[in-house]
Design an enzyme around this catalytic site. Structure first.
Site, short mmCIF file in Angstrom:
data_model
loop_
_atom_site.label_atom_id
_atom_site.label_comp_id
_atom_site.label_asym_id
_atom_site.label_seq_id
_atom_site.Cartn_x
_atom_site.Cartn_y
_atom_site.Cartn_z
N CYS A 1 -40.27 51.36 -20.16
CA CYS A 1 -41.34 51.64 -19.20
C CYS A 1 -41.27 53.10 -18.72
O CYS A 1 -41.52 54.00 -19.50
CB CYS A 1 -41.26 50.63 -18.05
SG CYS A 1 -42.78 50.56 -17.12
N TYR A 2 -40.86 53.34 -17.48
CA TYR A 2 -40.75 54.74 -17.03
C TYR A 2 -39.83 55.53 -17.96
O TYR A 2 -40.07 56.71 -18.25
CB TYR A 2 -40.26 54.80 -15.58
CG TYR A 2 -40.04 56.21 -15.08
CD1 TYR A 2 -41.13 57.02 -14.75
CD2 TYR A 2 -38.76 56.75 -14.97
CE1 TYR A 2 -40.94 58.33 -14.31
CE2 TYR A 2 -38.57 58.05 -14.53
CZ TYR A 2 -39.66 58.84 -14.20
OH TYR A 2 -39.48 60.13 -13.78
N GLU B 1 -36.01 43.07 -20.45
CA GLU B 1 -34.92 42.51 -19.64
C GLU B 1 -35.31 41.31 -18.81
O GLU B 1 -34.47 40.56 -18.34
CB GLU B 1 -34.31 43.61 -18.74
CG GLU B 1 -35.19 44.11 -17.60
CD GLU B 1 -36.19 45.20 -18.01
OE1 GLU B 1 -36.53 45.26 -19.20
OE2 GLU B 1 -36.63 45.97 -17.14
N SER C 1 -10.52 32.07 0.20
CA SER C 1 -11.53 31.37 0.99
C SER C 1 -11.88 30.02 0.38
O SER C 1 -12.54 29.21 1.01
CB SER C 1 -12.80 32.21 1.06
OG SER C 1 -13.42 32.19 -0.21
N GLY C 2 -11.47 29.83 -0.86
CA GLY C 2 -11.88 28.60 -1.55
C GLY C 2 -13.03 28.86 -2.51
O GLY C 2 -13.37 28.02 -3.33
N GLY C 3 -13.62 30.04 -2.42
CA GLY C 3 -14.73 30.39 -3.30
C GLY C 3 -14.23 31.11 -4.54
O GLY C 3 -13.05 31.45 -4.66
N VAL C 4 -15.17 31.37 -5.43
CA VAL C 4 -14.79 31.85 -6.76
C VAL C 4 -14.27 33.29 -6.75
O VAL C 4 -13.31 33.61 -7.47
CB VAL C 4 -15.96 31.66 -7.77
CG1 VAL C 4 -17.19 32.41 -7.35
CG2 VAL C 4 -15.56 32.05 -9.16
N ASP C 5 -14.83 34.17 -5.94
CA ASP C 5 -14.42 35.58 -6.02
C ASP C 5 -12.96 35.78 -5.62
O ASP C 5 -12.18 36.42 -6.33
CB ASP C 5 -15.31 36.46 -5.13
CG ASP C 5 -16.78 36.33 -5.49
OD1 ASP C 5 -17.05 35.84 -6.60
OD2 ASP C 5 -17.63 36.71 -4.67
N SER C 6 -12.60 35.22 -4.47
CA SER C 6 -11.22 35.41 -4.03
C SER C 6 -10.26 34.64 -4.94
O SER C 6 -9.15 35.08 -5.20
CB SER C 6 -11.04 35.02 -2.57
OG SER C 6 -11.31 33.66 -2.38
N ALA C 7 -10.72 33.50 -5.46
CA ALA C 7 -9.86 32.70 -6.34
C ALA C 7 -9.54 33.47 -7.62
O ALA C 7 -8.38 33.54 -8.05
CB ALA C 7 -10.55 31.38 -6.68
N HIS D 1 -41.10 45.23 -20.59
CA HIS D 1 -39.75 44.99 -20.03
C HIS D 1 -39.02 43.90 -20.81
O HIS D 1 -39.25 42.71 -20.56
CB HIS D 1 -39.87 44.59 -18.56
CG HIS D 1 -40.27 45.73 -17.69
ND1 HIS D 1 -39.35 46.61 -17.14
CD2 HIS D 1 -41.49 46.17 -17.29
CE1 HIS D 1 -39.98 47.52 -16.43
NE2 HIS D 1 -41.28 47.28 -16.51
N GLY E 1 -38.86 52.80 -13.47
CA GLY E 1 -38.75 53.44 -12.17
C GLY E 1 -40.12 53.67 -11.58
O GLY E 1 -41.13 53.60 -12.29
N LYS F 1 -21.52 38.22 -11.06
CA LYS F 1 -21.08 36.91 -10.60
C LYS F 1 -20.81 35.93 -11.75
O LYS F 1 -19.81 35.22 -11.75
CB LYS F 1 -22.15 36.32 -9.68
CG LYS F 1 -21.72 35.05 -9.03
CD LYS F 1 -20.79 35.40 -7.93
CE LYS F 1 -20.25 34.18 -7.23
NZ LYS F 1 -19.48 34.60 -6.06
#
Ligand code: XMP
Length: 555
Positions: free
Chosen positions: A123-124, A212, A264-270, A210, A96, A411
């Site tokens: 770190c912080y 990550e 919509s044809g995209g992954v999220d709505s599918a 870090h 942070g 995602k």
């Protein structure tokens, strides 16, 4: 420069900002951890990341989830009552921007230490532990930023199991530890940080570097060691468990109610639709609106998958005429977006009204959207999220409750769940495609003729990029119909035809982007094919502009 906030009318599938993780992982050639056997959902375990505001906090959560351990990122002042139901197995204190010794610095709440669970301060987060448990921090006169070599002082620290005695790490800090708190041992050092890692016998660790970020190549092993060897997690966060758990949740939430979902044809709505369909079958109706601005074969493919393969209840609306009629003569990009968004809601509302009583609206909201808008309360979070979506105004107007099964997924996890649900790869791995579709890839007026030209050119770009096996690596790759016509010569004839631009970019989050250095021979093939196969195009150019100052889309 265009204002990002104002010119976008994102759809559920556009909340692609989080794709950076999945794609970054691929780029760096990391192998996915093999999926362990599914465990009963009741054994849910959580690592809680306490967010002190680092730009890397979300990445910490991603790294832990990659170890198949569920993880949530919470604001630093989240009370224990909200944490307890997660069944925490350990805490990570993020980095942070503050200095732990400043009077108004955010610190760890007492439960972090009182619950006797393992803690890893990064770190912080390490400075917070030092400050609160009686060590000393020196205000950073000497900032350390970049690569460093970490030397271990000990061979038997569980955090470093199976790691070599020294390895490269990524530093980014101002303050540093002068004295570790009582009962803490110095476990590792770098040339500039005599106490780069510290730990006590209770499983409280502080890391100055870090783990990550990808610049700490052994970071993943450190997280694996923390969750498995220090926190004794079982690793039951898998697509299979997520699917099983959520089908049950959806059944419970919806009961006999009716749900609608815009595809919509995209992954999220599918993935949202497929998951809900598994839970409630035909009580889900999907509405798929063809706005006339989709790419070649897109409507056919979406229908084929959902209607024929997955046997879902899909209302297909070919509203191309309506959209194109309203776009006639419109050249201003903002006006195009506005018209498309407005028309979408109208069509959606009309179709939904034909279905009779509907109780829920399903949306593909993802975890990064929730986090980004949730440093405060849930209410504020969901209020902000709704405005992200094309169907944003609908829930309130139609008195619908929201159902958002992907709300806790990143995602790349959505892609994995999609894969586990049996969705085709061209859907789970689709590059982001904007809600206003090809309309914002045509400079100037959108006409049927121009759309056909762009579709043909875009098809070739996509085809060649896929053949070159670059489709997944690139954030986006597509064709643009520039408004320019120029002189050319075909055989013995002089031509005066359109110029197509190719845009291919690498990005982590769509906020900034770099033009991709595509191989010349690939560019050559794309250009040859476009001028030979697409009528009315006689010139192809490659867009070599980064964002900023350019945007990804041309309009
Ligand atoms: P820009 O052009 O702003 O694009 O650099 C950033 C990302 O957002 C997508 N984009 C949109 N998506 N509605 C959408 O759903 C929009 O109006 C819109 N404008 C841009 C773009 O494809 C890129 O991924």
């Amino acid at each position: 420069m265009k204002n990002e906030q104002s010119h976008r009318i994102p759809t559920t599938d556009d909340i692609e900002v989080s794709t950076y993780l999945g794609i970054a992982k691929e780029l760096h050639g990391e192998q996915a951890t093999p999926e362990p056997k599914p465990l009963p959902p009741k054994e849910r375990e959580t690592i809680v990341v306490i967010d002190f505001g680092s730009q890397y906090s979300m990445l910490i959560a991603r790294r832990i989830r990659e170890c198949h351990v569920y993880c949530e990122l919470v604001p630093w002042d989240t009370p224990w009552e909200k944490i307890a139901p997660l069944n925490p197995r350990g805490f990570v204190l993020s980095g942070g921007p503050a200095s732990a010794y400043n009077p108004d610095a955010p610190l760890a709440l007492p439960y972090i230490y009182d619950k006797h669970l393992p803690v890893m301060g990064i770190c912080y987060g390490m400075q917070v532990i030092t400050h609160q448990l009686g060590g000393q921090i020196s205000p950073g006169e000497k900032h350390e930023y970049g690569h460093a070599i970490l030397y271990l002082n000990t061979e038997d620290c569980p955090l470093f199991a199976s790691l070599p005695p020294s390895f490269p790490v990524w530093m980014s800090h101002g303050d540093q530890i002068l004295d570790a708190p009582p009962d803490f041992k110095t476990l590792a050092y770098t040339d500039n940080s005599p106490i780069a890692v510290m730990g006590n016998d209770e499983g409280i660790f502080g890391l100055q570097f870090h783990p990550e970020v990808v610049h700490t190549p052994v970071g993943k092993t450190i997280f694996q060691n923390f969750v498995y060897k220090v926190c004794s997690c079982q690793g039951n966060w898998t697509s299979a468990n997520f699917i099983a758990e959520n089908i049950e949740k959806i059944k419970e939430q919806v009961g006999d109610g009716k749900v609608i979902c815009a595809l919509s044809g995209g992954v999220d709505s599918a993935v949202t639709a497929t998951l809900i369909h598994r839970g409630i079958g035909n009580n889900l109706t999907c509405i798929f609106i063809n706005n006339g601005l989709l790419r070649r074969q897109e409507p056919e493919r979406v229908l084929n998958t959902f209607l024929r393969n997955l046997k879902m209840n899909v209302t297909y609306v070919d509203a191309s005429e309506r959209f194109l009629e309203r776009l006639k003569g419109v050249t201003d990009p903002e006006t195009k977006r506005h018209i498309i968004g407005e028309e979408f809601i109208k069509v959606f509302e009309e179709e939904a009204a034909k279905l009779g009583k509907v109780n829920f609206l399903a949306q593909g909201t993802l975890y990064p959207d929730v986090i980004e808008s949730s440093s405060a309360s849930e209410t504020k979070a969901s209020a902000t999220i709704k405005t992200h979506h094309n169907v944003g105004g609908l829930p309130a107007r139609m008195k619908l409750s929201l159902i958002e099964p992907l709300r806790y997924l990143f995602k790349d996890e959505v892609r994995e769940v999609g894969f586990a649900l049996g969705l085709p790869e061209d859907m789970t791995w689709r590059q982001p495609f904007p809600g206003p579709g090809l309309a914002i890839r045509i400079v100037g007026e959108v006409t049927r003729e121009r759309l056909e030209i762009l579709r043909a050119a875009d098809w070739i770009v996509m085809n060649e990029i896929k053949k070159a096996k670059l489709y997944r690596q690139l954030w986006q790759s597509f064709a643009v119909l520039t408004g320019i016509k120029s002189v050319g010569v075909t055989g013995d004839y002089r031509s005066y035809a359109y110029t197509i631009a190719i845009r291919a970019i690498n990005s982590n989050d769509a906020m900034t982007a770099e033009w991709a250095h595509l191989p010349y021979d690939l560019l050559g093939r794309i250009s040859d094919r476009i001028v030979n196969e697409v009528p009315n195009v006689n010139r192809v150019v490659y867009d070599i502009t980064n964002k900023p100052p350019a945007t990804i889309e041309w309009e």
